[in-house]
Enzyme design. Sequence first.
Site, mmCIF file in Angstrom:
data_model
loop_
_atom_site.group_PDB
_atom_site.id
_atom_site.type_symbol
_atom_site.label_atom_id
_atom_site.label_comp_id
_atom_site.label_asym_id
_atom_site.label_seq_id
_atom_site.Cartn_x
_atom_site.Cartn_y
_atom_site.Cartn_z
ATOM 1 N N ARG A 30 4.315 12.225 -13.901
ATOM 2 C CA ARG A 30 4.932 13.060 -12.859
ATOM 3 C C ARG A 30 4.306 14.447 -12.841
ATOM 4 N N GLU B 78 4.818 29.979 10.223
ATOM 5 C CA GLU B 78 3.392 29.897 10.583
ATOM 6 C C GLU B 78 3.055 28.510 11.111
ATOM 7 N N THR C 35 8.377 34.455 17.649
ATOM 8 C CA THR C 35 9.411 33.415 17.780
ATOM 9 C C THR C 35 10.682 33.946 18.455
ATOM 10 N N GLN D 207 6.782 11.398 -18.062
ATOM 11 C CA GLN D 207 6.697 12.852 -17.835
ATOM 12 C C GLN D 207 5.257 13.203 -17.435
ATOM 13 N N THR E 8 7.745 25.631 7.217
ATOM 14 C CA THR E 8 8.208 25.859 8.591
ATOM 15 C C THR E 8 7.496 27.042 9.243
ATOM 16 N N ASP F 88 5.492 24.805 12.102
ATOM 17 C CA ASP F 88 6.141 23.676 11.437
ATOM 18 C C ASP F 88 5.062 22.652 11.035
ATOM 19 N N SER G 267 8.051 26.724 17.840
ATOM 20 C CA SER G 267 6.822 25.920 17.785
ATOM 21 C C SER G 267 6.047 26.013 19.095
ATOM 22 N N ARG H 230 10.493 21.088 -25.376
ATOM 23 C CA ARG H 230 11.693 20.262 -25.313
ATOM 24 C C ARG H 230 11.481 18.936 -26.037
ATOM 25 N N GLY I 187 9.907 38.715 10.379
ATOM 26 C CA GLY I 187 10.155 39.402 9.120
ATOM 27 C C GLY I 187 9.874 40.893 9.278
HETATM 28 C C1 LIG Z 1 -5.964 49.817 2.030
HETATM 29 C C2 LIG Z 1 -5.083 48.685 2.359
HETATM 30 C C3 LIG Z 1 -4.145 48.452 1.297
HETATM 31 C C4 LIG Z 1 -3.217 47.363 1.633
HETATM 32 C C5 LIG Z 1 -2.207 47.300 0.614
HETATM 33 C C6 LIG Z 1 -1.069 46.544 1.027
HETATM 34 C C7 LIG Z 1 -0.451 45.880 -0.037
HETATM 35 C C8 LIG Z 1 0.330 44.785 0.465
HETATM 36 C C9 LIG Z 1 -0.505 43.661 0.996
HETATM 37 C C10 LIG Z 1 0.380 42.592 1.481
HETATM 38 C C11 LIG Z 1 -0.395 41.504 2.171
HETATM 39 C C12 LIG Z 1 0.484 40.358 2.318
HETATM 40 C C13 LIG Z 1 -0.139 39.281 3.166
HETATM 41 C C14 LIG Z 1 0.865 38.240 3.290
HETATM 42 C C15 LIG Z 1 0.505 37.251 4.382
HETATM 43 C C16 LIG Z 1 1.599 37.017 5.340
HETATM 44 C C17 LIG Z 1 2.808 36.430 4.762
HETATM 45 C C18 LIG Z 1 3.324 35.350 5.611
HETATM 46 C C19 LIG Z 1 4.727 35.456 5.853
HETATM 47 C C20 LIG Z 1 5.072 34.432 6.870
HETATM 48 C C21 LIG Z 1 5.832 34.987 7.978
HETATM 49 C C22 LIG Z 1 5.892 34.039 9.089
HETATM 50 C C23 LIG Z 1 5.403 34.334 10.280
HETATM 51 C C24 LIG Z 1 5.486 33.381 11.421
HETATM 52 O O1 LIG Z 1 6.005 32.309 11.329
HETATM 53 S S1 LIG Z 1 4.773 33.903 12.875
HETATM 54 C C25 LIG Z 1 5.082 32.632 14.060
HETATM 55 C C26 LIG Z 1 4.281 31.407 13.802
HETATM 56 N N1 LIG Z 1 4.420 30.490 14.891
HETATM 57 C C27 LIG Z 1 3.721 29.395 14.990
HETATM 58 O O2 LIG Z 1 2.934 29.080 14.114
HETATM 59 C C28 LIG Z 1 3.873 28.602 16.256
HETATM 60 C C29 LIG Z 1 3.183 27.271 16.178
HETATM 61 N N2 LIG Z 1 2.746 26.850 17.486
HETATM 62 C C30 LIG Z 1 1.449 26.992 17.892
HETATM 63 O O3 LIG Z 1 0.604 27.487 17.175
HETATM 64 C C31 LIG Z 1 1.126 26.496 19.263
HETATM 65 O O4 LIG Z 1 2.232 26.530 20.073
HETATM 66 C C32 LIG Z 1 0.555 25.064 19.205
HETATM 67 C C33 LIG Z 1 -0.801 25.104 18.555
HETATM 68 C C34 LIG Z 1 1.464 24.091 18.472
HETATM 69 C C35 LIG Z 1 0.418 24.510 20.638
HETATM 70 O O5 LIG Z 1 -0.150 25.491 21.441
HETATM 71 P P1 LIG Z 1 -0.507 25.273 22.989
HETATM 72 O O6 LIG Z 1 -1.003 26.543 23.532
HETATM 73 O O7 LIG Z 1 0.638 24.636 23.666
HETATM 74 O O8 LIG Z 1 -1.725 24.382 22.845
HETATM 75 P P2 LIG Z 1 -2.096 22.873 23.017
HETATM 76 O O9 LIG Z 1 -1.924 22.442 24.436
HETATM 77 O O10 LIG Z 1 -1.472 22.033 21.973
HETATM 78 O O11 LIG Z 1 -3.599 23.080 22.725
HETATM 79 C C36 LIG Z 1 -4.516 23.683 23.615
HETATM 80 C C37 LIG Z 1 -5.839 23.801 22.933
HETATM 81 O O12 LIG Z 1 -5.797 24.916 22.042
HETATM 82 C C38 LIG Z 1 -6.214 24.523 20.740
HETATM 83 N N3 LIG Z 1 -5.534 25.397 19.789
HETATM 84 C C39 LIG Z 1 -4.230 25.499 19.530
HETATM 85 N N4 LIG Z 1 -4.014 26.438 18.615
HETATM 86 C C40 LIG Z 1 -5.206 26.954 18.276
HETATM 87 C C41 LIG Z 1 -5.624 27.965 17.376
HETATM 88 N N5 LIG Z 1 -4.747 28.603 16.604
HETATM 89 N N6 LIG Z 1 -6.925 28.244 17.282
HETATM 90 C C42 LIG Z 1 -7.841 27.579 18.037
HETATM 91 N N7 LIG Z 1 -7.500 26.604 18.922
HETATM 92 C C43 LIG Z 1 -6.201 26.296 19.022
HETATM 93 C C44 LIG Z 1 -5.779 23.087 20.660
HETATM 94 O O13 LIG Z 1 -6.479 22.418 19.647
HETATM 95 C C45 LIG Z 1 -6.143 22.604 22.032
HETATM 96 O O14 LIG Z 1 -7.526 22.374 22.072
HETATM 97 P P3 LIG Z 1 -8.124 21.231 23.006
HETATM 98 O O15 LIG Z 1 -7.547 19.942 22.517
HETATM 99 O O16 LIG Z 1 -9.594 21.317 22.765
HETATM 100 O O17 LIG Z 1 -7.705 21.557 24.388
HETATM 101 C C1 LIG Z 2 11.359 32.498 6.536
HETATM 102 C C2 LIG Z 2 10.803 32.527 7.919
HETATM 103 C C3 LIG Z 2 10.049 33.607 8.320
HETATM 104 C C4 LIG Z 2 9.567 33.692 9.631
HETATM 105 N N1 LIG Z 2 8.869 34.796 10.033
HETATM 106 C C5 LIG Z 2 8.478 34.899 11.320
HETATM 107 C C6 LIG Z 2 7.807 36.074 11.781
HETATM 108 O O1 LIG Z 2 7.539 37.009 11.024
HETATM 109 N N2 LIG Z 2 7.473 36.149 13.084
HETATM 110 C C7 LIG Z 2 7.734 35.146 13.958
HETATM 111 O O2 LIG Z 2 7.401 35.278 15.124
HETATM 112 N N3 LIG Z 2 8.336 34.002 13.540
HETATM 113 C C8 LIG Z 2 8.722 33.869 12.256
HETATM 114 N N4 LIG Z 2 9.336 32.717 11.822
HETATM 115 C C9 LIG Z 2 9.589 31.635 12.779
HETATM 116 C C10 LIG Z 2 8.722 30.426 12.530
HETATM 117 O O3 LIG Z 2 7.407 30.670 12.876
HETATM 118 C C11 LIG Z 2 9.286 29.232 13.288
HETATM 119 O O4 LIG Z 2 10.550 28.942 12.760
HETATM 120 C C12 LIG Z 2 8.350 28.058 13.184
HETATM 121 O O5 LIG Z 2 7.198 28.265 13.949
HETATM 122 C C13 LIG Z 2 9.018 26.727 13.575
HETATM 123 O O6 LIG Z 2 9.490 26.801 14.855
HETATM 124 P P1 LIG Z 2 10.987 26.403 15.256
HETATM 125 O O7 LIG Z 2 11.895 27.157 14.392
HETATM 126 O O8 LIG Z 2 11.021 26.554 16.708
HETATM 127 O O9 LIG Z 2 11.125 24.883 14.881
HETATM 128 P P2 LIG Z 2 11.313 23.682 15.904
HETATM 129 O O10 LIG Z 2 10.056 23.532 16.679
HETATM 130 O O11 LIG Z 2 12.562 23.829 16.659
HETATM 131 O O12 LIG Z 2 11.421 22.476 14.899
HETATM 132 C C14 LIG Z 2 12.596 21.664 14.713
HETATM 133 C C15 LIG Z 2 12.148 20.223 14.436
HETATM 134 O O13 LIG Z 2 11.509 19.698 15.591
HETATM 135 C C16 LIG Z 2 10.260 19.106 15.246
HETATM 136 N N5 LIG Z 2 9.324 19.275 16.371
HETATM 137 C C17 LIG Z 2 9.132 20.380 17.142
HETATM 138 N N6 LIG Z 2 8.184 20.155 18.066
HETATM 139 C C18 LIG Z 2 7.740 18.903 17.881
HETATM 140 C C19 LIG Z 2 6.746 18.100 18.518
HETATM 141 N N7 LIG Z 2 6.009 18.560 19.503
HETATM 142 N N8 LIG Z 2 6.570 16.852 18.053
HETATM 143 C C20 LIG Z 2 7.292 16.390 17.018
HETATM 144 N N9 LIG Z 2 8.243 17.101 16.380
HETATM 145 C C21 LIG Z 2 8.461 18.346 16.798
HETATM 146 C C22 LIG Z 2 9.815 19.862 14.005
HETATM 147 O O14 LIG Z 2 8.944 19.071 13.223
HETATM 148 C C23 LIG Z 2 11.144 20.098 13.301
HETATM 149 O O15 LIG Z 2 11.451 18.962 12.543
HETATM 150 C C24 LIG Z 2 9.816 32.626 10.525
HETATM 151 C C25 LIG Z 2 10.553 31.511 10.092
HETATM 152 C C26 LIG Z 2 11.045 31.469 8.811
HETATM 153 C C27 LIG Z 2 11.844 30.267 8.381
#
Ligand SMILES: CCCCCCCCCCCCCCCCCCCCC/C=C/C(=O)SCCNC(=O)CCNC(=O)[C@H](O)C(C)(C)COP(=O)(O)OP(=O)(O)OC[C@H]1O[C@@H](n2cnc3c(N)ncnc32)[C@H](O)[C@@H]1OP(=O)(O)O
Ligand SMILES: Cc1cc2nc3c(=O)[nH]c(=O)nc-3n(C[C@H](O)[C@H](O)[C@H](O)COP(=O)(O)OP(=O)(O)OC[C@H]3O[C@@H](n4cnc5c(N)ncnc54)[C@H](O)[C@@H]3O)c2cc1C
Length: 669
Positions: free
Chosen positions: A338, A429, A143, A335, A427, A431, A149, A315, A182
């Site tokens: 809900r 992984e 991000t 209660q 939000t 939105d 997104s 309670r 993160g």
């Molecule tokens: C020995 C070992 C010991 C270990 C010990 C360790 C102990 C500790 C262990 C701890 C473990 C902990 C584990 C914890 C888990 C993690 C914690 C989580 C914390 C969270 C942190 C947060 C991280 C983040 O937020 S990362 C950033 C995330 N960002 C997003 O999610 C962005 C969202 N946006 C998108 O995904 C894309 O932009 C999307 C999908 C909205 C649009 O993409 P596009 O390329 O523009 O595609 P589009 O034109 O819409 O679609 C084209 C086509 O592609 C298909 N599609 C899209 N996505 C996917 C996909 N993911 N997979 C497959 N296909 C996909 C889509 O359907 C379209 O298909 P068609 O319609 O057929 O063309």
């Molecule tokens: C606590 C936390 C931890 C995070 N950790 C990580 C990390 O480790 N690595 C990393 O890379 N990222 C990380 N992120 C980022 C996170 O993945 C993004 O914030 C998330 O994917 C949402 O994207 P954005 O912030 O751009 O929201 P935006 O897309 O700007 O969303 C704003 C608003 O617009 C709306 N919107 C956006 N697009 C559309 C659309 N096409 N149609 C309709 N509505 C739409 C949404 O619904 C929302 O209401 C983290 C975020 C948070 C809050």
Amino acid sequence: MAAVDGGEVDHLAGERATAHFDVDAMKVAWAGSRHAVEVNDRMARLVASDPVFRKDTRTMLSRKELFKDTLKKAAHAWKRIVELRLTEEEANLLRLYVDQPGYVDLHWGMFVPAIKGQGTEEQQKKWVPMAYKFQIIGCYAQTELGHGSNVQGLETTATFDPNTDEFVVHSPTLTSSKWWPGGLGKASTHAVVYARLITQGKDYGIHGFIVQLRSLDDHSPLPGITLGDIGGKFGSGAYNSMDNGVLRFDHVRIPRDQMLMRLSQVTREGKYVHSDVPKQLLYGTMVYVRQTIVADASKALSRAVCIAVRYSAIRKQFGSQAGGPETQVLNYKTQQSRLFPLLASAYAYRFVGEWLKWLYTDVMQKLEAKDYSTLPEAHACTAGLKSVTTSATADAIEECRKLCGGHGYLNSSGLPELFAVYVPACTYEGDNVVLLLQVARFLMKTVSQLASGKQPVGTTAYMGNIQYLMQCKSAVNTAGDWLNPAAIKEVFEARALRMAVNCAQNISKAPSQEEGFSELSPDLLESAVAHVQLIIVTKFFEKLQQDIIGHGVKEQLQNLCNIYALFLLHKHLGDFLSTGCITPKQGALANEQLGRLYAQVRPNAVALVDAFDYTDHYLSSVLGRYDGDVYPALYAEAWKDPLNETVIPDGYQEHLRPLLKQQLKFSRL
Ligand SMILES: CCCCCCCCCCCCCCCCCCCCC/C=C/C(=O)SCCNC(=O)CCNC(=O)[C@H](O)C(C)(C)COP(=O)(O)OP(=O)(O)OC[C@H]1O[C@@H](n2cnc3c(N)ncnc32)[C@H](O)[C@@H]1OP(=O)(O)O
Ligand SMILES: Cc1cc2nc3c(=O)[nH]c(=O)nc-3n(C[C@H](O)[C@H](O)[C@H](O)COP(=O)(O)OP(=O)(O)OC[C@H]3O[C@@H](n4cnc5c(N)ncnc54)[C@H](O)[C@@H]3O)c2cc1C
């Protein structure tokens, strides 16, 4: 085994005695196996008994103290993992019960999976062992300040320089600064960075690169790299333990072999080569994490529900006649109506999470064999379930706070911090709205293929029954008829299909598919939710078909499954009525049946939350204590607040005393 951490008297013993089922057997059904109960229990106790993992003063710590405490806990956890030679399963549970977000989550949860999923065998051999030994700490830097997104809209560039066989990673604008990852702010030494790959003058879109950020000697940022934390976040404690960071590159050079090259490669000459695998595999790490987030939803929800159910049994308010005892608030029908749907949802999410894990593993095995056919369904299921379960869980935690009245608002109830730490799951992984629109896109594609005779499979198989589902009418005649799984499944299938078909028909009337999709997007969201809710209901019914052992366990799960489904029907009555799936009379009968089911759950409620097997340490709530001894604990907790360290507050001399002694008066008085 009871989950008391030390209480002497069991104030909830009366509640526990009324249960109609074997709680230990329910623990097995909840955890998945007797082995899982045993490991969970052992890891929860290991954490609860270790003073380093105390968290009772967490919400009172400053940001710096909290972050340092997180570093200490992570290092100590790792030490224990190594000393005790814990398995991966045990280590993951240890992390769960430590219950404090930190850089390790991104290191193990995203950095390592990204390298395993997108790196070549050679790259995995080089980087994974270092990560496994914690010789490097990694994060997931996707991000940006201006783009989250829309992954395709990222601006960071990685331009290949054939003269030196390197990529030059650069942040061309302020909005291209990496923002949110993160573990990035203070802890990580490395990151998987997503950037636009440019070679031979052409932009090939987003690809992953391993970039070293900090020196392995003194942890200082490497030349050309600007790094920091993005600042305090919602709530006390909560996600503030995580160093979400900002990162800028000023023409930083990395070797060519640090581009993750499993999906596509750049040759020594700078030629771009794409393998014959779908480019969506670039998003594979997100699919993996979305699947774990669904499993976590049931953890967070069950935790909040456990607190609210136990406290509601303790309670008492109103109802006292002539000095008699007041009524337990858990006996109020409001209660129950809900709270019990939330209890049912916790079980529903647990089982759908289990199924999703199976689906994910199955898809991964198919991918290994170069069968990519189930990838769209895996994407739709993980995106949809992540979205629906996290939104409902966030709302449910807040509802549990309200169900606990005023005391629920105290940090010592555990609910404010749980809410604050959980709510970003709606939000991160992806939105939730953006992800539901992905599900809608998948549904519209499936509907459009029905006309060509293509039989839908997996979770959309029901759509193949279109002739029947578009015109069927529910045969429910009495409230009891709603206990028939076939009656429930039929109306959920008909509702989901009719909503999807309505959307498809309306889109087809628009000037273009794209305009229609945009115009109809609010309806498409509801259609996606209906489809996902059908999946959850179906997987709960399928769970009931399995071998469930223990006295009364299956009956309780049946009640919860029916509550989950009929509660959704009641909540979304408008959908079921407007699509003609049921009549208003049938809707009223469903509600009548729901009331009867709540009455059946009431004597079992406390035992049903005991089956989650949570220690008092994990719950970290004076209201949710296993022994129910709430009031002395609340009273004692108040005195621990730093404000009570002195009787006279700091600031009395400067601000209160002069005010109280002032001679100034309002002129009108
Ligand atoms: C020995 C070992 C010991 C270990 C010990 C360790 C102990 C500790 C262990 C701890 C473990 C902990 C584990 C914890 C888990 C993690 C914690 C989580 C914390 C969270 C942190 C947060 C991280 C983040 O937020 S990362 C950033 C995330 N960002 C997003 O999610 C962005 C969202 N946006 C998108 O995904 C894309 O932009 C999307 C999908 C909205 C649009 O993409 P596009 O390329 O523009 O595609 P589009 O034109 O819409 O679609 C084209 C086509 O592609 C298909 N599609 C899209 N996505 C996917 C996909 N993911 N997979 C497959 N296909 C996909 C889509 O359907 C379209 O298909 P068609 O319609 O057929 O063309
Ligand atoms: C606590 C936390 C931890 C995070 N950790 C990580 C990390 O480790 N690595 C990393 O890379 N990222 C990380 N992120 C980022 C996170 O993945 C993004 O914030 C998330 O994917 C949402 O994207 P954005 O912030 O751009 O929201 P935006 O897309 O700007 O969303 C704003 C608003 O617009 C709306 N919107 C956006 N697009 C559309 C659309 N096409 N149609 C309709 N509505 C739409 C949404 O619904 C929302 O209401 C983290 C975020 C948070 C809050």
